[in-house]
Design a protein around this motif. Structure first.
Motif, PDB file in Angstrom:
ATOM      1  N   GLU A  89      -0.548 -12.646 -19.632  1.00  0.00           N
ATOM      2  CA  GLU A  89       0.284 -11.521 -19.196  1.00  0.00           C
ATOM      3  C   GLU A  89       0.452 -11.542 -17.680  1.00  0.00           C
ATOM      4  OE1 GLU A  89      -0.903  -7.760 -20.789  1.00  0.00           O
ATOM      5  OE2 GLU A  89      -1.517  -8.659 -22.673  1.00  0.00           O
ATOM      6  N   HIS A  90       1.371 -10.731 -17.180  1.00  0.00           N
ATOM      7  CA  HIS A  90       1.620 -10.686 -15.746  1.00  0.00           C
ATOM      8  C   HIS A  90       0.507  -9.927 -15.017  1.00  0.00           C
ATOM      9  CE1 HIS A  90       3.791  -7.158 -17.430  1.00  0.00           C
ATOM     10  NE2 HIS A  90       3.249  -6.552 -16.404  1.00  0.00           N
ATOM     11  N   LEU A  91       0.393 -10.195 -13.719  1.00  0.00           N
ATOM     12  CA  LEU A  91      -0.615  -9.567 -12.879  1.00  0.00           C
ATOM     13  C   LEU A  91      -0.101  -8.211 -12.414  1.00  0.00           C
ATOM     14  CD1 LEU A  91      -3.258  -9.643 -11.281  1.00  0.00           C
ATOM     15  CD2 LEU A  91      -2.016 -10.809  -9.476  1.00  0.00           C
ATOM     16  N   THR A  92      -0.846  -7.150 -12.726  1.00  0.00           N
ATOM     17  CA  THR A  92      -0.471  -5.802 -12.325  1.00  0.00           C
ATOM     18  C   THR A  92      -1.456  -5.295 -11.286  1.00  0.00           C
ATOM     19  OG1 THR A  92       0.420  -5.355 -14.526  1.00  0.00           O
ATOM     20  CG2 THR A  92      -0.025  -3.456 -13.121  1.00  0.00           C
ATOM     21  N   LEU A  93      -0.933  -4.886 -10.129  1.00  0.00           N
ATOM     22  CA  LEU A  93      -1.773  -4.326  -9.079  1.00  0.00           C
ATOM     23  C   LEU A  93      -2.026  -2.845  -9.356  1.00  0.00           C
ATOM     24  CD1 LEU A  93      -0.061  -5.909  -5.957  1.00  0.00           C
ATOM     25  CD2 LEU A  93      -2.091  -6.714  -7.168  1.00  0.00           C
ATOM     26  N   PRO A  94      -3.186  -2.327  -8.987  1.00  0.00           N
ATOM     27  CA  PRO A  94      -3.503  -0.918  -9.234  1.00  0.00           C
ATOM     28  C   PRO A  94      -2.955  -0.010  -8.137  1.00  0.00           C
ATOM     29  CG  PRO A  94      -5.396  -1.970  -8.287  1.00  0.00           C
ATOM     30  CD  PRO A  94      -4.340  -3.044  -8.458  1.00  0.00           C
ATOM     31  N   CYS A  95      -1.694  -0.216  -7.766  1.00  0.00           N
ATOM     32  CA  CYS A  95      -1.056   0.614  -6.745  1.00  0.00           C
ATOM     33  C   CYS A  95       0.427   0.720  -7.066  1.00  0.00           C
ATOM     34  CB  CYS A  95      -1.277   0.035  -5.351  1.00  0.00           C
ATOM     35  SG  CYS A  95      -0.761  -1.662  -5.160  1.00  0.00           S
ATOM     36  N   ASP A  96       1.089   1.680  -6.452  1.00  0.00           N
ATOM     37  CA  ASP A  96       2.511   1.876  -6.723  1.00  0.00           C
ATOM     38  C   ASP A  96       3.369   1.048  -5.765  1.00  0.00           C
ATOM     39  OD1 ASP A  96       2.154   3.313  -4.390  1.00  0.00           O
ATOM     40  OD2 ASP A  96       2.845   5.217  -5.210  1.00  0.00           O
ATOM     41  N   ALA A  97       4.669   1.044  -6.006  1.00  0.00           N
ATOM     42  CA  ALA A  97       5.601   0.224  -5.229  1.00  0.00           C
ATOM     43  C   ALA A  97       5.626   0.581  -3.735  1.00  0.00           C
ATOM     44  CB  ALA A  97       7.000   0.298  -5.828  1.00  0.00           C
ATOM     45  N   PRO A  98       5.631   1.858  -3.350  1.00  0.00           N
ATOM     46  CA  PRO A  98       5.642   2.150  -1.908  1.00  0.00           C
ATOM     47  C   PRO A  98       4.410   1.603  -1.173  1.00  0.00           C
ATOM     48  CG  PRO A  98       6.322   4.081  -3.132  1.00  0.00           C
ATOM     49  CD  PRO A  98       5.846   3.077  -4.140  1.00  0.00           C
ATOM     50  N   LEU A  99       3.241   1.675  -1.786  1.00  0.00           N
ATOM     51  CA  LEU A  99       2.048   1.121  -1.153  1.00  0.00           C
ATOM     52  C   LEU A  99       2.148  -0.400  -1.074  1.00  0.00           C
ATOM     53  CD1 LEU A  99      -0.724   1.518   0.112  1.00  0.00           C
ATOM     54  CD2 LEU A  99      -1.700   1.445  -2.173  1.00  0.00           C
ATOM     55  N   THR A 100       2.661  -1.021  -2.109  1.00  0.00           N
ATOM     56  CA  THR A 100       2.845  -2.470  -2.099  1.00  0.00           C
ATOM     57  C   THR A 100       3.832  -2.868  -1.003  1.00  0.00           C
ATOM     58  OG1 THR A 100       2.405  -2.549  -4.466  1.00  0.00           O
ATOM     59  CG2 THR A 100       3.449  -4.473  -3.505  1.00  0.00           C
ATOM     60  N   GLU A 101       4.897  -2.098  -0.830  1.00  0.00           N
ATOM     61  CA  GLU A 101       5.852  -2.359   0.256  1.00  0.00           C
ATOM     62  C   GLU A 101       5.154  -2.265   1.609  1.00  0.00           C
ATOM     63  OE1 GLU A 101       9.117  -3.152   0.663  1.00  0.00           O
ATOM     64  OE2 GLU A 101       9.271  -3.547  -1.476  1.00  0.00           O
ATOM     65  N   ASP A 102       4.273  -1.277   1.793  1.00  0.00           N
ATOM     66  CA  ASP A 102       3.533  -1.153   3.050  1.00  0.00           C
ATOM     67  C   ASP A 102       2.631  -2.358   3.278  1.00  0.00           C
ATOM     68  OD1 ASP A 102       4.642   1.159   4.006  1.00  0.00           O
ATOM     69  OD2 ASP A 102       2.987   2.462   3.410  1.00  0.00           O
ATOM     70  N   VAL A 103       1.961  -2.812   2.236  1.00  0.00           N
ATOM     71  CA  VAL A 103       1.095  -3.985   2.343  1.00  0.00           C
ATOM     72  C   VAL A 103       1.909  -5.209   2.749  1.00  0.00           C
ATOM     73  CG1 VAL A 103      -0.341  -5.603   1.032  1.00  0.00           C
ATOM     74  CG2 VAL A 103      -0.673  -3.151   0.751  1.00  0.00           C
ATOM     75  N   ILE A 104       3.044  -5.417   2.094  1.00  0.00           N
ATOM     76  CA  ILE A 104       3.910  -6.558   2.408  1.00  0.00           C
ATOM     77  C   ILE A 104       4.408  -6.466   3.851  1.00  0.00           C
ATOM     78  CG2 ILE A 104       6.114  -7.676   1.880  1.00  0.00           C
ATOM     79  CD1 ILE A 104       5.577  -6.816  -1.087  1.00  0.00           C
ATOM     80  N   GLY A 105       4.824  -5.285   4.256  1.00  0.00           N
ATOM     81  CA  GLY A 105       5.282  -5.091   5.632  1.00  0.00           C
ATOM     82  C   GLY A 105       4.178  -5.359   6.644  1.00  0.00           C
ATOM     83  N   LEU A 106       2.969  -4.922   6.326  1.00  0.00           N
ATOM     84  CA  LEU A 106       1.833  -5.150   7.208  1.00  0.00           C
ATOM     85  C   LEU A 106       1.530  -6.636   7.330  1.00  0.00           C
ATOM     86  CD1 LEU A 106      -0.487  -3.808   8.816  1.00  0.00           C
ATOM     87  CD2 LEU A 106      -1.815  -3.896   6.718  1.00  0.00           C
ATOM     88  N   ILE A 107       1.569  -7.338   6.210  1.00  0.00           N
ATOM     89  CA  ILE A 107       1.315  -8.779   6.227  1.00  0.00           C
ATOM     90  C   ILE A 107       2.395  -9.494   7.028  1.00  0.00           C
ATOM     91  CG2 ILE A 107       1.203 -10.859   4.803  1.00  0.00           C
ATOM     92  CD1 ILE A 107      -0.066  -9.046   2.605  1.00  0.00           C
ATOM     93  N   LYS A 108       3.656  -9.121   6.832  1.00  0.00           N
ATOM     94  CA  LYS A 108       4.758  -9.743   7.582  1.00  0.00           C
ATOM     95  C   LYS A 108       4.626  -9.478   9.075  1.00  0.00           C
ATOM     96  CE  LYS A 108       8.286  -9.722   3.992  1.00  0.00           C
ATOM     97  NZ  LYS A 108       9.552  -9.128   3.569  1.00  0.00           N
ATOM     98  N   ARG A 109       4.277  -8.240   9.411  1.00  0.00           N
ATOM     99  CA  ARG A 109       4.134  -7.879  10.829  1.00  0.00           C
ATOM    100  C   ARG A 109       2.984  -8.650  11.464  1.00  0.00           C
ATOM    101  NH1 ARG A 109       3.196  -2.000  11.301  1.00  0.00           N
ATOM    102  NH2 ARG A 109       1.028  -2.576  11.211  1.00  0.00           N
ATOM    103  N   LYS A 110       1.877  -8.756  10.751  1.00  0.00           N
ATOM    104  CA  LYS A 110       0.722  -9.503  11.265  1.00  0.00           C
ATOM    105  C   LYS A 110       1.067 -10.973  11.395  1.00  0.00           C
ATOM    106  CE  LYS A 110      -4.164 -10.268  10.421  1.00  0.00           C
ATOM    107  NZ  LYS A 110      -5.290 -10.046   9.515  1.00  0.00           N
TER     108      LYS A 110
END
Length: 118
Positions: A89-110
């Motif tokens: 099955e697919h990998l499901t993170l225990p967080c919602d889309a807005p938090l995932t967007e923040d994580v992605i943005g943080l990684i890109k910024r770093k």
């Protein structure tokens, strides 16, 4: 945008609470829209990328380099504790889309500041 330390602290705090309540991480901002640059509906994944889903079933296609990131590793560990190993099955993170967007943005910024994703 949340800092890496704040996200890790939030993830660890959630991990302790999850054992009691089994809740998923959510970002408190409710009026935020998910950006189209990280979220994908295509079934095909480009070489060098992987797919994750959020608790609200949004799909994200991310570069393999993100697997080296401490925040992503922590989210994967939380996902394993919450959902177990799901096999095919697919990998499901225990967080919602807005938090995932923040994580992605943080990684890109770093990455743009340091020139790497570590």
């Amino acid at each position: 945008m949340m800092s890496a330390k704040k996200l890790i602290k939030l993830a660890r705090k959630w991990q302790k609470l999850a054992a009691i309540r089994r809740k998923r991480i959510t970002l408190s901002r409710t009026s935020r829209k998910v950006g189209t640059n990280s979220c994908s509906t295509s079934s095909m994944v480009e070489k060098g990328h992987f797919v994750v889903y959020c608790s609200d079933e949004k799909r994200f296609v991310l570069p393999l380099e993100y697997l080296k990131n401490e925040i992503v590793m922590e989210l994967f560990q939380l996902a394993e504790e919450e959902f177990g190993l799901q096999g095919n099955e697919h990998l499901t993170l225990p967080c919602d889309a807005p938090l995932t967007e923040d994580v992605i943005g943080l990684i890109k910024r770093k990455a743009s500041k340091n020139g790497t994703l570590h």
